[in-house]
Design an enzyme around this catalytic site. Structure first.
Site, PDB file in Angstrom:
ATOM      1  N   SER A 119       0.828  -1.206   0.000  1.00  0.00           N
ATOM      2  CA  SER A 119       0.000   0.000   0.000  1.00  0.00           C
ATOM      3  C   SER A 119       0.853   1.243   0.000  1.00  0.00           C
ATOM      4  O   SER A 119       0.362   2.337  -0.293  1.00  0.00           O
ATOM      5  CB  SER A 119      -0.833   0.086   1.283  1.00  0.00           C
ATOM      6  OG  SER A 119      -1.546  -1.062   1.508  1.00  0.00           O
ATOM      7  N   HIS A 140      -1.888  -2.967  -6.802  1.00  0.00           N
ATOM      8  CA  HIS A 140      -2.488  -2.611  -5.512  1.00  0.00           C
ATOM      9  C   HIS A 140      -4.005  -2.786  -5.573  1.00  0.00           C
ATOM     10  O   HIS A 140      -4.698  -2.046  -6.257  1.00  0.00           O
ATOM     11  CB  HIS A 140      -2.105  -1.160  -5.157  1.00  0.00           C
ATOM     12  CG  HIS A 140      -2.563  -0.753  -3.805  1.00  0.00           C
ATOM     13  ND1 HIS A 140      -2.896   0.535  -3.482  1.00  0.00           N
ATOM     14  CD2 HIS A 140      -2.763  -1.471  -2.669  1.00  0.00           C
ATOM     15  CE1 HIS A 140      -3.272   0.596  -2.223  1.00  0.00           C
ATOM     16  NE2 HIS A 140      -3.207  -0.611  -1.709  1.00  0.00           N
ATOM     17  N   GLU A 152      -4.921  -0.486  -8.821  1.00  0.00           N
ATOM     18  CA  GLU A 152      -3.927   0.569  -9.006  1.00  0.00           C
ATOM     19  C   GLU A 152      -2.637  -0.116  -9.463  1.00  0.00           C
ATOM     20  O   GLU A 152      -2.103  -0.966  -8.746  1.00  0.00           O
ATOM     21  CB  GLU A 152      -3.725   1.253  -7.648  1.00  0.00           C
ATOM     22  CG  GLU A 152      -3.196   2.640  -7.683  1.00  0.00           C
ATOM     23  CD  GLU A 152      -3.248   3.321  -6.305  1.00  0.00           C
ATOM     24  OE1 GLU A 152      -3.281   4.545  -6.267  1.00  0.00           O
ATOM     25  OE2 GLU A 152      -3.231   2.643  -5.267  1.00  0.00           O
ATOM     26  N   ASN A 190      -4.010   6.061  -1.525  1.00  0.00           N
ATOM     27  CA  ASN A 190      -3.633   6.293  -0.124  1.00  0.00           C
ATOM     28  C   ASN A 190      -3.054   7.682   0.106  1.00  0.00           C
ATOM     29  O   ASN A 190      -3.192   8.241   1.187  1.00  0.00           O
ATOM     30  CB  ASN A 190      -2.671   5.209   0.361  1.00  0.00           C
ATOM     31  CG  ASN A 190      -3.429   3.926   0.677  1.00  0.00           C
ATOM     32  OD1 ASN A 190      -4.608   3.979   1.012  1.00  0.00           O
ATOM     33  ND2 ASN A 190      -2.782   2.795   0.550  1.00  0.00           N
TER      34      ASN A 190
HETATM   35  N1  CAA Z   1     -14.822 -10.736   0.529  1.00  0.00           N
HETATM   36  C1  CAA Z   1     -15.525 -11.035  -0.568  1.00  0.00           C
HETATM   37  N2  CAA Z   1     -16.727 -10.506  -0.850  1.00  0.00           N
HETATM   38  C2  CAA Z   1     -17.237  -9.614   0.040  1.00  0.00           C
HETATM   39  C3  CAA Z   1     -16.561  -9.252   1.217  1.00  0.00           C
HETATM   40  C4  CAA Z   1     -15.302  -9.862   1.438  1.00  0.00           C
HETATM   41  N3  CAA Z   1     -14.568  -9.562   2.526  1.00  0.00           N
HETATM   42  N4  CAA Z   1     -17.329  -8.355   1.891  1.00  0.00           N
HETATM   43  C5  CAA Z   1     -18.442  -8.177   1.163  1.00  0.00           C
HETATM   44  N5  CAA Z   1     -18.371  -8.920   0.048  1.00  0.00           N
HETATM   45  C6  CAA Z   1     -19.378  -8.996  -1.034  1.00  0.00           C
HETATM   46  C7  CAA Z   1     -20.663  -9.586  -0.542  1.00  0.00           C
HETATM   47  O1  CAA Z   1     -20.651 -10.981  -0.621  1.00  0.00           O
HETATM   48  C8  CAA Z   1     -21.658  -8.961  -1.514  1.00  0.00           C
HETATM   49  O2  CAA Z   1     -21.638  -9.682  -2.729  1.00  0.00           O
HETATM   50  P1  CAA Z   1     -23.006  -9.862  -3.581  1.00  0.00           P
HETATM   51  O3  CAA Z   1     -23.402  -8.475  -3.986  1.00  0.00           O
HETATM   52  O4  CAA Z   1     -22.557 -10.717  -4.731  1.00  0.00           O
HETATM   53  O5  CAA Z   1     -23.968 -10.508  -2.658  1.00  0.00           O
HETATM   54  C9  CAA Z   1     -21.064  -7.579  -1.807  1.00  0.00           C
HETATM   55  O6  CAA Z   1     -19.697  -7.665  -1.433  1.00  0.00           O
HETATM   56  C10 CAA Z   1     -21.730  -6.510  -1.013  1.00  0.00           C
HETATM   57  O7  CAA Z   1     -21.624  -6.879   0.369  1.00  0.00           O
HETATM   58  P2  CAA Z   1     -22.770  -6.649   1.427  1.00  0.00           P
HETATM   59  O8  CAA Z   1     -24.111  -6.713   0.747  1.00  0.00           O
HETATM   60  O9  CAA Z   1     -22.542  -7.571   2.574  1.00  0.00           O
HETATM   61  O10 CAA Z   1     -22.482  -5.232   2.035  1.00  0.00           O
HETATM   62  P3  CAA Z   1     -22.338  -3.838   1.334  1.00  0.00           P
HETATM   63  O11 CAA Z   1     -23.244  -3.658   0.174  1.00  0.00           O
HETATM   64  O12 CAA Z   1     -22.436  -2.893   2.475  1.00  0.00           O
HETATM   65  O13 CAA Z   1     -20.856  -3.816   0.767  1.00  0.00           O
HETATM   66  C11 CAA Z   1     -18.553  -3.357   0.988  1.00  0.00           C
HETATM   67  C12 CAA Z   1     -19.750  -4.106   1.567  1.00  0.00           C
HETATM   68  C13 CAA Z   1     -18.240  -3.889  -0.408  1.00  0.00           C
HETATM   69  C14 CAA Z   1     -17.383  -3.643   1.912  1.00  0.00           C
HETATM   70  C15 CAA Z   1     -18.911  -1.839   0.890  1.00  0.00           C
HETATM   71  O14 CAA Z   1     -19.376  -1.374   2.139  1.00  0.00           O
HETATM   72  C16 CAA Z   1     -17.738  -0.973   0.474  1.00  0.00           C
HETATM   73  O15 CAA Z   1     -17.454  -0.821  -0.695  1.00  0.00           O
HETATM   74  N6  CAA Z   1     -17.068  -0.355   1.482  1.00  0.00           N
HETATM   75  C17 CAA Z   1     -15.877   0.468   1.229  1.00  0.00           C
HETATM   76  C18 CAA Z   1     -14.675  -0.424   1.056  1.00  0.00           C
HETATM   77  C19 CAA Z   1     -13.436   0.355   0.752  1.00  0.00           C
HETATM   78  O16 CAA Z   1     -13.394   1.584   0.666  1.00  0.00           O
HETATM   79  N7  CAA Z   1     -12.330  -0.360   0.603  1.00  0.00           N
HETATM   80  C20 CAA Z   1     -11.013   0.225   0.386  1.00  0.00           C
HETATM   81  C21 CAA Z   1     -10.242   0.179   1.668  1.00  0.00           C
HETATM   82  S1  CAA Z   1      -8.660   0.913   1.495  1.00  0.00           S
HETATM   83  C22 CAA Z   1      -7.691  -0.315   0.915  1.00  0.00           C
HETATM   84  O17 CAA Z   1      -8.043  -1.455   0.839  1.00  0.00           O
HETATM   85  C23 CAA Z   1      -6.337   0.113   0.449  1.00  0.00           C
HETATM   86  C24 CAA Z   1      -5.269   0.170   1.384  1.00  0.00           C
HETATM   87  O18 CAA Z   1      -4.133   0.231   0.885  1.00  0.00           O
HETATM   88  C25 CAA Z   1      -5.385   0.236   2.833  1.00  0.00           C
END
Ligand code: CAA
Length: 283
Positions: A119, A140, A152, A190
């Site tokens: 990251s 990424h 990314e 990030n």
């Molecule tokens: N693994 C695989 N699939 C997952 C999952 C996981 N950990 N968590 C959720 N899902 C899937 C679910 O199975 C669901 O799939 P379907 O649509 O096929 O049923 C889908 O994602 C949506 O999940 P939910 O319905 O349970 O919940 P939601 O609609 O609230 O979505 C979320 C959950 C996708 C996490 C959404 O809230 C989201 O996009 N949140 C923001 C995430 C984000 O910003 N991530 C970036 C973080 S920063 C980073 O990663 C970079 C770094 O360098 C630190």
């Protein structure tokens, strides 16, 4: 540069998600962990995620079985010997990553691309641990990797155009939109997200608003999928601190200094969802 078989180093939340995504996209995948216990846990998590999709009717049992059939877990790096691309998703420790890259360089075919999911660490420093710096690139992914639409791609000063092109094609096969960034602190996401997140945490620390109100304000006011404090708990407070500290170290910009609360939470082991407590309780 055709990619048929993909290796993933690390089967934690990022490595496991990347391995699952690659297998879902039709690739043969080998995913490694440091011991049987971690491997069993990581493979179990992938199986559970896919089983949930079957329950929801979004995936057939036959497709789940085919995906799991394309995924092989291992504790031996030697199993990467016939991979065309290996994505390192180990913990964020530069010395460890350099060691992994040197080892992969000795095991993988000379044409294989070696990628890192880091990251925030310098990718050129990993590349020079190999004899093929032109074939080292940053890939990424974002958490959860199977769901998030962005990949990314990070290009060092040594990455060849051919490797960049192959990485973009690979991203397309995974169904991602790709963006290209230079190997600079925090790349694009990030570099921009961390100061915003730290600012949200500062607001909470200063008592300007409750954690729920900060989350609701951003989630509903800006139409984000989740509030920033909920997201920090999902990513891991230790990861947030590591990335912010690494960016501060490189940029010396005070916007990347973590609020004291983050240091205290890490010291207390309140690392978010994974430990059952972060900004919120998950027990
Ligand atoms: N693994 C695989 N699939 C997952 C999952 C996981 N950990 N968590 C959720 N899902 C899937 C679910 O199975 C669901 O799939 P379907 O649509 O096929 O049923 C889908 O994602 C949506 O999940 P939910 O319905 O349970 O919940 P939601 O609609 O609230 O979505 C979320 C959950 C996708 C996490 C959404 O809230 C989201 O996009 N949140 C923001 C995430 C984000 O910003 N991530 C970036 C973080 S920063 C980073 O990663 C970079 C770094 O360098 C630190």
């Amino acid at each position: 540069m055709e990619i048929k078989k993909v290796g993933v180093v690390g089967c934690g939340s990022m490595g496991g998600g990347i391995a699952q995504l690659c297998a879902q996209s039709g690739y043969q995948v080998v995913v490694s962990e440091i011991n049987d216990e971690f491997l069993k846990k990581g493979m179990g998590a992938i199986d559970k995620t896919l089983a949930r999709s079957v329950e929801k009717g979004k995936l057939s049992q036959a497709d789940k079985d085919a995906i799991m059939g394309r995924l092989k877990g291992t504790t031996s790096t030697k199993d990467f010997a016939d991979c065309d691309l290996v994505i390192e998703a180990a913990i964020e420790n530069l010395e460890l990553k350099k060691k992994i890259f040197a080892e992969l360089d000795g095991i993988c075919p000379p044409n294989a691309i070696l990628a890192t999911n880091t990251s925030c660490l310098s990718i050129i420093k990993m590349a020079v641990a190999t004899k093929r710096p032109d074939k080292v690139v940053g890939l990424h992914f974002f958490n959860p990797a199977p769901v998030m639409k962005l990949l990314e791609i990070v290009k060092t000063i040594a990455t060849s155009d051919e490797v960049l092109e192959a990485s973009q094609k690979f991203g397309e096969v995974l169904g991602k939109t790709t963006v290209v960034a230079q190997d600079g602190p925090g790349f694009i996401v990030n570099r921009l997200w961390i100061p915003f997140l730290l600012h949200c945490i500062k607001l909470y620390e200063e008592g300007i608003a409750s954690r729920e109100d900060i989350d609701n304000a951003i989630q509903l006011g800006l139409n984000y999928p989740m509030g920033p404090l909920t997201l920090a708990d999902m990513v891991g407070i230790d990861i947030v601190k590591f990335v912010a500290d690494a960016l501060y170290e490189q940029l010396k910009d005070p916007r990347y200094i973590v609020p004291t609360l983050v240091d205290k939470m890490v010291a207390a082991g309140w690392l978010g969802r994974k430990t059952g407590k972060g900004f919120y309780d998950y027990k």
